[in-house]
Design a protein around this motif. Structure first.
Motif, PDB file in Angstrom:
ATOM      1  N   ILE A 167       0.834  -1.209   0.000  1.00 42.10           N
ATOM      2  CA  ILE A 167       0.000   0.000   0.000  1.00 42.10           C
ATOM      3  C   ILE A 167       0.865   1.253   0.000  1.00 42.10           C
ATOM      4  O   ILE A 167       0.579   2.234  -0.711  1.00 42.10           O
ATOM      5  N   GLU A 168       1.937   1.229   0.776  1.00 46.29           N
ATOM      6  CA  GLU A 168       2.826   2.401   0.815  1.00 46.29           C
ATOM      7  C   GLU A 168       3.456   2.658  -0.549  1.00 46.29           C
ATOM      8  O   GLU A 168       3.505   3.800  -1.030  1.00 46.29           O
ATOM      9  N   ALA A 169       3.942   1.609  -1.209  1.00 47.16           N
ATOM     10  CA  ALA A 169       4.535   1.774  -2.534  1.00 47.16           C
ATOM     11  C   ALA A 169       3.512   2.274  -3.551  1.00 47.16           C
ATOM     12  O   ALA A 169       3.798   3.162  -4.365  1.00 47.16           O
ATOM     13  N   ALA A 170       2.285   1.755  -3.484  1.00 50.09           N
ATOM     14  CA  ALA A 170       1.246   2.188  -4.427  1.00 50.09           C
ATOM     15  C   ALA A 170       0.866   3.645  -4.201  1.00 50.09           C
ATOM     16  O   ALA A 170       0.676   4.407  -5.170  1.00 50.09           O
ATOM     17  N   LEU A 171       0.790   4.075  -2.945  1.00 48.55           N
ATOM     18  CA  LEU A 171       0.433   5.466  -2.669  1.00 48.55           C
ATOM     19  C   LEU A 171       1.527   6.437  -3.099  1.00 48.55           C
ATOM     20  O   LEU A 171       1.243   7.518  -3.634  1.00 48.55           O
ATOM     21  N   ARG A 172       2.767   6.075  -2.871  1.00 45.30           N
ATOM     22  CA  ARG A 172       3.861   6.950  -3.310  1.00 45.30           C
ATOM     23  C   ARG A 172       3.893   7.070  -4.833  1.00 45.30           C
ATOM     24  O   ARG A 172       4.121   8.165  -5.385  1.00 45.30           O
ATOM     25  N   LEU A 173       3.673   5.963  -5.525  1.00 38.51           N
ATOM     26  CA  LEU A 173       3.629   6.011  -6.984  1.00 38.51           C
ATOM     27  C   LEU A 173       2.448   6.848  -7.471  1.00 38.51           C
ATOM     28  O   LEU A 173       2.578   7.641  -8.426  1.00 38.51           O
ATOM     29  N   ALA A 174       1.293   6.704  -6.832  1.00 40.51           N
ATOM     30  CA  ALA A 174       0.125   7.496  -7.218  1.00 40.51           C
ATOM     31  C   ALA A 174       0.347   8.985  -6.941  1.00 40.51           C
ATOM     32  O   ALA A 174      -0.106   9.836  -7.719  1.00 40.51           O
ATOM     33  N   GLN A 198       3.212  10.579  -7.131  1.00 42.91           N
ATOM     34  CA  GLN A 198       4.057  11.063  -8.214  1.00 42.91           C
ATOM     35  C   GLN A 198       3.272  11.208  -9.512  1.00 42.91           C
ATOM     36  O   GLN A 198       3.437  12.197 -10.247  1.00 42.91           O
ATOM     37  N   GLN A 199       2.410  10.248  -9.826  1.00 47.46           N
ATOM     38  CA  GLN A 199       1.602  10.346 -11.034  1.00 47.46           C
ATOM     39  C   GLN A 199       0.650  11.539 -10.972  1.00 47.46           C
ATOM     40  O   GLN A 199       0.437  12.232 -11.979  1.00 47.46           O
ATOM     41  N   ALA A 200       0.086  11.798  -9.801  1.00 43.38           N
ATOM     42  CA  ALA A 200      -0.818  12.945  -9.670  1.00 43.38           C
ATOM     43  C   ALA A 200      -0.082  14.264  -9.861  1.00 43.38           C
ATOM     44  O   ALA A 200      -0.596  15.205 -10.481  1.00 43.38           O
ATOM     45  N   GLU A 201       1.125  14.355  -9.335  1.00 45.57           N
ATOM     46  CA  GLU A 201       1.905  15.582  -9.519  1.00 45.57           C
ATOM     47  C   GLU A 201       2.339  15.773 -10.962  1.00 45.57           C
ATOM     48  O   GLU A 201       2.453  16.894 -11.448  1.00 45.57           O
ATOM     49  N   LEU A 202       2.585  14.665 -11.674  1.00 44.74           N
ATOM     50  CA  LEU A 202       2.994  14.774 -13.072  1.00 44.74           C
ATOM     51  C   LEU A 202       1.827  15.130 -13.976  1.00 44.74           C
ATOM     52  O   LEU A 202       1.962  15.935 -14.905  1.00 44.74           O
ATOM     53  N   THR A 203       0.679  14.533 -13.731  1.00 41.71           N
ATOM     54  CA  THR A 203      -0.477  14.768 -14.591  1.00 41.71           C
ATOM     55  C   THR A 203      -1.302  15.979 -14.181  1.00 41.71           C
ATOM     56  O   THR A 203      -2.070  16.503 -14.982  1.00 41.71           O
ATOM     57  N   GLY A 204      -1.147  16.439 -12.939  1.00 42.12           N
ATOM     58  CA  GLY A 204      -1.922  17.587 -12.486  1.00 42.12           C
ATOM     59  C   GLY A 204      -3.336  17.258 -12.095  1.00 42.12           C
ATOM     60  O   GLY A 204      -4.154  18.167 -11.883  1.00 42.12           O
ATOM     61  N   LYS A 211      -1.917  22.901  -6.895  1.00 39.37           N
ATOM     62  CA  LYS A 211      -1.229  22.157  -5.852  1.00 39.37           C
ATOM     63  C   LYS A 211      -1.990  20.874  -5.542  1.00 39.37           C
ATOM     64  O   LYS A 211      -3.165  20.903  -5.152  1.00 39.37           O
ATOM     65  N   ILE A 212      -1.315  19.755  -5.717  1.00 41.54           N
ATOM     66  CA  ILE A 212      -1.937  18.447  -5.469  1.00 41.54           C
ATOM     67  C   ILE A 212      -1.899  18.158  -3.967  1.00 41.54           C
ATOM     68  O   ILE A 212      -0.845  18.304  -3.317  1.00 41.54           O
ATOM     69  N   PRO A 213      -3.021  17.772  -3.358  1.00 42.76           N
ATOM     70  CA  PRO A 213      -2.989  17.421  -1.926  1.00 42.76           C
ATOM     71  C   PRO A 213      -2.159  16.168  -1.680  1.00 42.76           C
ATOM     72  O   PRO A 213      -2.113  15.261  -2.504  1.00 42.76           O
ATOM     73  N   ARG A 214      -1.499  16.163  -0.539  1.00 35.04           N
ATOM     74  CA  ARG A 214      -0.642  15.035  -0.164  1.00 35.04           C
ATOM     75  C   ARG A 214      -1.348  14.152   0.869  1.00 35.04           C
ATOM     76  O   ARG A 214      -2.239  14.604   1.583  1.00 35.04           O
ATOM     77  N   VAL A 215      -0.910  12.913   0.895  1.00 42.35           N
ATOM     78  CA  VAL A 215      -1.491  11.928   1.823  1.00 42.35           C
ATOM     79  C   VAL A 215      -0.482  11.612   2.927  1.00 42.35           C
ATOM     80  O   VAL A 215      -0.115  10.459   3.173  1.00 42.35           O
ATOM     81  N   ASP A 216      -0.012  12.664   3.586  1.00 44.49           N
ATOM     82  CA  ASP A 216       1.019  12.489   4.608  1.00 44.49           C
ATOM     83  C   ASP A 216       0.510  11.713   5.812  1.00 44.49           C
ATOM     84  O   ASP A 216       1.276  10.976   6.452  1.00 44.49           O
ATOM     85  N   ASP A 217      -0.758  11.882   6.175  1.00 44.02           N
ATOM     86  CA  ASP A 217      -1.305  11.155   7.341  1.00 44.02           C
ATOM     87  C   ASP A 217      -1.260   9.644   7.114  1.00 44.02           C
ATOM     88  O   ASP A 217      -0.809   8.872   7.975  1.00 44.02           O
ATOM     89  N   THR A 218      -1.707   9.223   5.935  1.00 37.95           N
ATOM     90  CA  THR A 218      -1.694   7.782   5.639  1.00 37.95           C
ATOM     91  C   THR A 218      -0.278   7.252   5.566  1.00 37.95           C
ATOM     92  O   THR A 218       0.017   6.150   6.057  1.00 37.95           O
ATOM     93  N   LEU A 219       0.637   8.019   4.963  1.00 32.86           N
ATOM     94  CA  LEU A 219       2.031   7.566   4.880  1.00 32.86           C
ATOM     95  C   LEU A 219       2.671   7.464   6.262  1.00 32.86           C
ATOM     96  O   LEU A 219       3.475   6.552   6.511  1.00 32.86           O
ATOM     97  N   ALA A 220       2.328   8.380   7.165  1.00 39.56           N
ATOM     98  CA  ALA A 220       2.871   8.308   8.528  1.00 39.56           C
ATOM     99  C   ALA A 220       2.369   7.066   9.250  1.00 39.56           C
ATOM    100  O   ALA A 220       3.127   6.362   9.934  1.00 39.56           O
ATOM    101  N   VAL A 221       1.074   6.762   9.106  1.00 40.82           N
ATOM    102  CA  VAL A 221       0.525   5.556   9.741  1.00 40.82           C
ATOM    103  C   VAL A 221       1.150   4.307   9.136  1.00 40.82           C
ATOM    104  O   VAL A 221       1.457   3.328   9.846  1.00 40.82           O
TER     105      VAL A 221
END
Length: 360
Positions: free
Chosen positions: A138-145, A147-153, A342-352
């Motif tokens: 899940i962590e790897a999938a969220l980090r990849l997503a 990056q894709q969101a920041e690239l595509t806007g 500005k794309i919102p980040r999922v820092d809370d989920t990544l911290a958990v």
């Protein structure tokens, strides 16, 4: 048995008198008295010489003994020093050999430690449970997503990854992942409510602006007069006289000969036809640069190019023309949308996820 004759008894002689009685001491002569004192110093001197000779002999023997002892001690010391040198060489050789062995042992120990760490990692990876694998995936999938969101806007890749992770956690049904499920729900709601501009729509608007650049009228361009609407008259159906028609034609030509217009920017009034071509091309280049900056996610550079394009529109082009007003409206819409990139980040989920992966 023998008989003693009385006559013989009478004839027994008496013992002789002592010699001292017969010979009375004679007084010494003067020569003998003078020679006696002269012999005493010689005797003393001879005795002293004899004593000195004896002492010298004794001292020489003692010195000889000391020399022999010193020679023996020196030989012993030299032998001991040679033995000590030999022992020191042996100790140095042993020390060098020991250092070499220690270096070899250190190298082997480091190799063993590295192999042990690799084995530990292998054992951990083999013994990792299903929940830990789920957390890592899940962590790897969220980090990849992200990056894709920041690239595509757009937030679509990030939102899809969050929903997929929520479904996987719900299927796992593990109590220790309840905190992760709550964090995923919060991030999903926050990403859904985030107002993020649509990059494709902004690209379309920039393309429209580039096409409109060739049609925009300049502020100093000579434009044909618009026909004035005829006022409703009561006698509109009546035909005009010939002299009135001639007068209207003369007045129309006079209006075309002399025109008075107000230009706010003095730079626009001084533009030559050749410079007008470069002004349009420069506007196109700024719009294309903004488009490239938007595609490469360089928002600051794109904003700067759009500000320059807006200054060019307000300075060199006629703001009263319909095409110019449309271009200004499109440009303002693009600038407003770029503020919401500005794309919102999922820092809370990544911290958990990091906490769950660490096993805390």
């Amino acid at each position: 048995m023998t008989h003693v004759n009385p006559t013989d008894a009478n004839s027994v002689t008496m013992p002789p008198e002592p010699a001292a009685a017969e010979a009375a001491p004679q007084p010494a002569s003067p020569a003998q008295a003078a020679a006696a004192p002269s012999r005493n110093p010689l005797l003393w001197l001879g005795a002293l010489l004899v004593i000195c000779v004896l002492a010298t002999v004794l001292l020489w023997q003692k010195v000889s003994n000391i020399q022999e002892q010193l020679a023996m001690q020196s030989a012993d010391a030299q032998d001991k020093s040679q033995e000590a040198q030999a022992l020191s060489k042996q100790a140095l050789a042993m020390a060098q050999e020991t250092v070499t062995r220690v270096a070899v042992l250190d190298a082997r120990l480091s190799e063993v430690a590295l192999q042990r760490s690799q084995l530990d990692e292998l054992m951990q990876s083999l013994s990792r449970s299903r929940d830990e694998n789920l957390v890592v995936d899940i962590e790897a999938a969220l980090r990849l997503a992200q990056q894709q969101a920041e690239l595509t806007g757009t937030v679509e890749p990030l939102l899809a990854a969050l929903k997929s992770a929520d479904q996987r956690v719900a299927r796992a049904a593990q109590p220790r992942l309840a905190l992760l499920q709550r964090a995923l729900a919060r991030d999903i709601e926050r990403v859904k409510s985030a107002a993020v501009s649509d990059t494709p729509s902004m690209l379309v608007k920039l393309d429209d602006l580039v096409r409109l650049a060739d049609e925009l009228p300049l502020a100093n361009a000579v434009m044909p007069l618009h026909k004035m609407a005829d006022k409703p008259q009561a006698a509109a159906s009546k035909p005009l006289d010939q002299w009135q028609q001639v007068l209207q034609q003369v007045l129309g030509e006079a209006r075309n000969l002399v025109r008075v217009s107000r230009i706010e920017a003095p730079e626009a009034a001084l533009l030559s036809p050749e410079q007008s071509f470069f002004v349009r091309e420069n506007l196109k280049l700024k719009l294309l640069n903004a488009r490239l900056g938007l595609l490469s996610r360089q928002v600051d550079a794109a904003r700067a190019d759009l500000e320059v394009a807006q200054d060019s529109l307000s300075k060199y082009f006629d703001e009263r023309a319909r095409s110019t007003r449309v271009a200004v409206t499109l440009l303002q819409q693009v600038q407003l949308q770029m503020r919401q990139l500005k794309i919102p980040r999922v820092d809370d989920t990544l911290a958990v996820l990091a906490t769950a992966a660490a096993g805390r």
